[in-house]
Every structure is written in structure tokens, then in C-alpha cells.
Design a protein around this motif. Structure first.
Motif, PDB file in Angstrom:
ATOM      1  N   PHE A 142       0.843  -1.228   0.000  1.00  0.00           N
ATOM      2  CA  PHE A 142       0.063  -0.114   0.101  1.00  0.00           C
ATOM      3  C   PHE A 142       1.030   1.223   0.039  1.00  0.00           C
ATOM      4  N   ARG A 143       2.083   1.254  -0.420  1.00  0.00           N
ATOM      5  CA  ARG A 143       3.011   2.319  -0.007  1.00  0.00           C
ATOM      6  C   ARG A 143       2.652   3.475  -1.005  1.00  0.00           C
ATOM      7  N   HIS A 144       1.866   3.132  -2.179  1.00  0.00           N
ATOM      8  CA  HIS A 144       1.693   4.249  -3.049  1.00  0.00           C
ATOM      9  C   HIS A 144       0.132   4.687  -2.886  1.00  0.00           C
ATOM     10  N   SER A 145      -0.672   3.894  -1.991  1.00  0.00           N
ATOM     11  CA  SER A 145      -1.920   4.150  -1.835  1.00  0.00           C
ATOM     12  C   SER A 145      -2.106   5.503  -1.081  1.00  0.00           C
ATOM     13  N   LEU A 146      -3.270   6.206  -1.319  1.00  0.00           N
ATOM     14  CA  LEU A 146      -3.527   7.214  -0.542  1.00  0.00           C
ATOM     15  C   LEU A 146      -4.410   7.059   0.731  1.00  0.00           C
ATOM     16  N   PRO A 147      -4.455   7.940   1.612  1.00  0.00           N
ATOM     17  CA  PRO A 147      -5.394   7.563   3.008  1.00  0.00           C
ATOM     18  C   PRO A 147      -6.773   7.062   2.771  1.00  0.00           C
ATOM     19  N   LYS A 148      -7.506   7.583   1.729  1.00  0.00           N
ATOM     20  CA  LYS A 148      -8.816   7.199   1.646  1.00  0.00           C
ATOM     21  C   LYS A 148      -9.071   5.777   0.994  1.00  0.00           C
ATOM     22  N   GLU A 149      -7.945   5.125   0.422  1.00  0.00           N
ATOM     23  CA  GLU A 149      -7.702   3.809   0.204  1.00  0.00           C
ATOM     24  C   GLU A 149      -7.182   2.734   1.284  1.00  0.00           C
ATOM     25  N   LEU A 150      -7.371   3.384   2.366  1.00  0.00           N
ATOM     26  CA  LEU A 150      -6.770   2.706   3.516  1.00  0.00           C
ATOM     27  C   LEU A 150      -8.040   2.364   4.775  1.00  0.00           C
ATOM     28  N   SER A 151      -7.971   1.369   5.558  1.00  0.00           N
ATOM     29  CA  SER A 151      -8.763   1.059   6.544  1.00  0.00           C
ATOM     30  C   SER A 151      -8.245   1.977   7.837  1.00  0.00           C
ATOM     31  N   GLY A 152      -9.048   1.943   8.733  1.00  0.00           N
ATOM     32  CA  GLY A 152      -8.648   2.816   9.996  1.00  0.00           C
ATOM     33  C   GLY A 152      -7.528   2.330  10.516  1.00  0.00           C
ATOM     34  N   GLY A 153      -7.353   1.132  10.676  1.00  0.00           N
ATOM     35  CA  GLY A 153      -6.152   0.456  11.467  1.00  0.00           C
ATOM     36  C   GLY A 153      -4.968   0.682  10.511  1.00  0.00           C
ATOM     37  N   MET A 154      -4.974   0.548   9.130  1.00  0.00           N
ATOM     38  CA  MET A 154      -3.968   1.048   8.326  1.00  0.00           C
ATOM     39  C   MET A 154      -3.352   2.577   8.551  1.00  0.00           C
ATOM     40  N   LYS A 155      -4.561   3.222   8.549  1.00  0.00           N
ATOM     41  CA  LYS A 155      -4.184   4.685   8.784  1.00  0.00           C
ATOM     42  C   LYS A 155      -3.360   5.023   9.930  1.00  0.00           C
TER      43      LYS A 155
END
Length: 266
Positions: A142-155
Motif C-alpha cells: 500500500f506504499r503508493h496508496s492514498l489515505p482514503k484507500e486505507l482502513s482505519g487500522g492502516m491509517k
């Protein structure tokens, strides 16, 4: 998620004091009234200590953390950090809040690198640090993902990595896992404990969750309802290396009961 290993064991000597609160009071004043948020706070936080603070809502836990972060002034008393009086925010303190506070237009790796770029860290060093923490938090894909593409735990993993990437001496965490579901919360608690076992920053962790405090901390400070005072400091005599299965052990359950009794004692 990458395994985190280290050669740390139980410390044979008592660590030096890192932070000293001496007679600290915090009063919020308005034209109509005064509210005493903190009263006569005397507290020593040791170098490399994982200290958790628990207490009822409104007891001043977050105020204590914000003061140490330099976001609020004290009304009286003093705070000494590394033998110098605390004045304002500093790069030696990283902060993680319940809200993820990520820049929505930056990717995971760009968020982690943000503070390093501001401090003009060499480009090659930035990449090495970012790569390391992306591996630690288990978000390589997920290194190139934006925050909107992540779950709460990932954020929240990214928020923690961003703070740690700047090598703060002290990490201030204000109920960072409070909004997560139980399974994700447990995973994050284990990750945080594993990171501390290796990185060894001094951590002040605010929570209302007794189980969380007992699992994470070397010591738990219990605060009383407002005005916030320190009711008791409880050393946690549990294994240095902790895994989630510990929560089912009798010694852990007894530790939780002890903290709960102190919180509810009149």
C-alpha cells in the motif's frame, strides 16, 4: 507484517528520569468561572519507559499529554525535560492522536517521509527510513496508496510510522486505538508493544481502556475524576515480551482487577 526482533531483556538498572512534573496545575478561566483541569501533578517518567495513563472521562489525561507536547501552557508548577525546563513544542516529541491526521493528498510513503523532508534529511536516508517503517507496519503493498484507500487500522499504522520516522525521544499517544474495532485494536496494541520492545522510545500513552494499559505499559498511572490528580502509580509485573495470549493468563486478569479497583475506589 514483518516480524520485529531485538535483543532487549529486562533492565538490570533503574533508568534515569526523562521527564519531571513538579506541582503542575492547569486552570481554564473564563469571565464566568474557573475549571481546574489538573491539580498538584507530581510525576516522574523514566527514560525509555512505556507509561500508560488511565482515568475517567474529564480527568485531564489528554490535557496532561497536550501540555507535555507543548500545545498548552501550565498555570503553575514546572516540567523538566532532559534537565531543562519545558518550553513549547519540539522535534524531540512525536504525537499520535485518535484522529489519523494524515495528509489526504499524499501517499503512504509520502506521509511517512513528510517530516524528514521538512528537516532536510538527505534523500537517500529518507528512502531508507521510509522503506524500513513501511516494512515494520506491514504496508508494503500500500506504499503508493492514498489515505482514503486505507482502513482505519492502516491509517493509524501510517500515523505511528510517520512519528517514529523522525526519531523522537518521546512518543505521545492520545487514545490512538480508541476508534478501532476490537480485533484491529488488539493487532495495533501488539504492533505498538513490539515496536517499543525494539525502538525503546519513551512513551506516554493515554487510554480509558484498562486492558490496553495493562498490556502495553511498564507502569500505569491512575488519575482521579476532575480536578485531575494522580491517584496511584501501578508498576506492571508482566513479561517483557508480550503476546496477545497473555490477556487470558491469571496474572494479567489480576493486574486488570487491581487497576480497576483503584479507579473505582472512593
Amino acid at each position: 507484517m514483518a516480524a520485529i526482533t531485538g535483543a532487549f531483556g529486562l533492565e538490570a538498572k533503574v533508568a534515569n528520569s526523562k521527564i519531571s512534573f513538579e506541582g503542575v496545575n492547569k486552570i481554564y478561566s473564563s469571565k464566568k468561572n474557573q475549571v481546574v483541569a489538573l491539580r498538584d501533578i507530581d510525576l516522574e517518567i523514566l527514560d525509555n519507559e512505556f507509561l500508560c495513563v488511565v482515568g475517567p472521562s474529564g480527568c485531564g489525561k489528554s490535557t496532561l499529554l497536550r501540555i507535555l507536547g507543548g500545545l498548552e501552557d501550565i498555570s503553575s508548577g514546572s516540567i523538566v525535560l532532559n534537565d531543562q525546563e519545558l518550553v513549547g513544542p519540539g522535534a524531540d516529541r512525536g504525537m499520535v492522536f485518535q484522529g489519523y491526521s494524515l495528509f489526504p493528498w499524499l501517499t503512504v510513503e509520502e506521509n511517512i517521509a513528510f517530516g524528514l523532508k521538512i528537516s532536510k534529511t538527505p534523500k537517500a536516508a529518507i528512502q531508507a527510513i521510509v522503506d524500513r517503517y513501511i516494512d515494520v507496519i506491514g504496508l508494503e503493498q500500500f506504499r503508493h496508496s492514498l489515505p482514503k484507500e486505507l482502513s482505519g487500522g492502516m491509517k493509524q499504522r501510517v500515523a505511528i510510522a510517520r512519528s517514529l520516522a523522525n526519531s523522537p525521544e518521546i512518543l505521545l499517544m492520545d487514545e490512538p486505538f480508541g476508534a478501532l474495532d476490537p480485533e484491529t485494536k488488539s493487532t495495533m496494541q501488539l504492533l505498538m508493544r513490539e515496536i517499543w520492545e525494539v525502538e525503546r522510545p519513551t512513551i506516554l500513552f493515554i487510554t480509558h481502556d484498562i486492558e490496553e494499559a495493562a498490556f502495553l505499559g511498564q507502569r500505569v498511572v491512575v488519575m482521579s475524576a476532575g480536578p485531575g490528580e494522580i491517584k496511584r502509580s501501578v508498576p506492571i509485573y508482566l513479561p517483557y515480551k508480550r503476546r496477545l495470549a497473555l490477556k487470558d493468563e491469571p496474572e494479567f486478569i489480576e493486574t486488570k482487577k487491581k487497576i480497576d479497583q483503584i479507579i473505582h475506589a472512593v
